[in-house]
Scaffold this active site. Structure first.
Site, short mmCIF file in Angstrom:
data_model
loop_
_atom_site.label_atom_id
_atom_site.label_comp_id
_atom_site.label_asym_id
_atom_site.label_seq_id
_atom_site.Cartn_x
_atom_site.Cartn_y
_atom_site.Cartn_z
N LYS A 1 -2.16 -2.07 -3.50
CA LYS A 1 -3.26 -1.24 -2.97
C LYS A 1 -2.86 0.22 -3.12
O LYS A 1 -2.31 0.83 -2.20
CB LYS A 1 -3.50 -1.62 -1.50
CG LYS A 1 -4.52 -0.75 -0.79
CD LYS A 1 -4.97 -1.38 0.52
CE LYS A 1 -5.82 -0.40 1.33
NZ LYS A 1 -6.55 -1.03 2.42
N GLU B 1 0.83 -1.22 0.00
CA GLU B 1 0.00 0.00 0.00
C GLU B 1 0.86 1.26 0.00
O GLU B 1 1.20 1.79 1.06
CB GLU B 1 -0.95 0.01 1.21
CG GLU B 1 -1.90 1.20 1.19
CD GLU B 1 -2.87 1.27 2.36
OE1 GLU B 1 -2.74 0.46 3.29
OE2 GLU B 1 -3.75 2.15 2.34
#
Ligand code: 13P
Length: 348
Positions: free
Chosen positions: A220, A178
């Site tokens: 992500k 992420e």
């Protein structure tokens, strides 16, 4: 490391047009969200909130897995059923946030580096033994129109993401990578796109250097949007077009799935932008390029939880209504993955 098993887990996370419910706020962040709506900031209230989310009936129709925080992974229902079992019985795969937060980057007061590598190998082994199948690590990148993020910030955070991902795969957990380019500030969408592309290139360079199997991870990322204080905000179609262009340029086709964070967008905006990404590529407009090689999905925290949290407000009488609000957002986002989301869904 059983790479084939990791690949199957990664593919299962994005299978059947489902997304992830991120409910992995650290205690500090969860308490801030509770305080904003007048909920007592206690371990028991956090437990009740997470139980409400995990037991929403039919959640797995739209959600493939949940990302938990350490405290939640070890909690149980009042009857003693561990949350890990509750999630498993509900058909939800289990993920765990393993970074220990974004800390001040030395000598750079406006930037942060995510910590948590010390002892990570042992923690990952313990989480796998408790039933986790995947993990999450978030690096954050502040943006302005000039110097931020610095090369030092990109290098430090992408290096940490690479080392985290290699350790996850060694422990048999699929890493969710992420890298979040933040929405705070007045920068333009073009600036967000340039920075996001640079960050993603740095991420994949580090993943390759650390020997991470690209087929056994989930990316992500943020959507490509103008800063919250930028006067020129973009339509959902423009966000979709810029985001897809950016990802096509920087994300290898080997990656099995891209699951966006919401980053503070409202639930409706996040759904409409996700929908536009699917509408854009199903429209087969050749100026936009070919269909993306990876499934695009969601891994939202605020954009799924926010309305439900306000409705619940810590009152057990509001529990069912809060679960309905969560399920509505989950259904809206699943519809977006099919290009079927509409404003009418919000009124239903
Ligand atoms: P948001 O969707 O609220 O950005 O949260 C996603 C997440 O997992 C943050 O680390």
């Amino acid at each position: 490391m059983n790479t084939l098993a990791l690949i199957k887990t990664a593919q299962a996370l994005v299978a059947n047009r489902k997304g992830l419910l991120a409910m992995d706020e650290s205690n500090g962040t969860c308490n801030l969200r509770f305080a904003a709506v007048g909920i007592a900031q206690t371990v028991e209230m956090r437990r009740e909130w997470r139980e409400l989310l995990l037991t929403a009936p039919g959640l797995s129709d739209c959600i493939s897995g949940v990302i938990l925080y350490d405290e939640t992974l070890r909690q149980s229902k009042p009857d003693g059923t561990p949350f890990v079992q509750v999630a498993h019985d509900a058909g939800l795969m289990i993920g765990i946030k393993v970074d220990t937060g974004a800390k001040a980057l030395a000598g750079r007061p406006d930037e942060k580096v995510t910590e948590g590598l010390d002892g990570l190998r042992e923690r990952l082994q313990a989480y796998a033994a408790l039933g986790a199948q995947f993990a999450k690590w978030r690096g954050v990148f502040a943006v302005d129109d000039g110097h931020l993020p610095s090369g030092a910030c990109i290098e430090a955070n992408t290096h940490a993401l690479g080392r985290y991902a290699a350790l996850c795969q060694e422990a048999g957990l699929v890493p969710i990578i992420e890298p979040e380019v933040l929405m705070d500030g007045s920068h333009t969408q073009a600036r967000c796109q340039a920075v996001t592309e640079a960050v993603l290139r740095g991420v994949f360079e580090q993943l390759t250097r650390q020997g991470v199997a690209l087929e056994a991870l989930i990316l992500k990322p943020n959507m490509v949007v103008a800063g919250l204080e930028c006067a020129a905000q973009n339509t959902a179609a423009e966000v979709a077009q810029a985001t897809l262009q950016c990802l096509r340029r920087a994300v290898p086709a080997a990656v099995p799935g891209v699951m966006f964070l919401s980053g503070g967008q409202s639930g409706e905006l996040a759904s409409s932008r996700l929908n536009a990404m699917h509408a854009v590529h199903v429209a087969a407009d050749r100026r936009e390029g070919p269909s993306p090689p990876w499934p695009l999905s969601f891994s939202f925290a605020r954009a799924l939880q926010h309305p439900a949290l306000g409705i619940w407000s810590g009152q057990s009488a509001n529990r069912v209504a809060a679960q309905q609000a969560l399920l509505k957002r989950a259904r809206c986002n699943r519809a977006a993955l099919l290009g079927d989301y509409s404003a009418a869904m919000e009124r239903s």
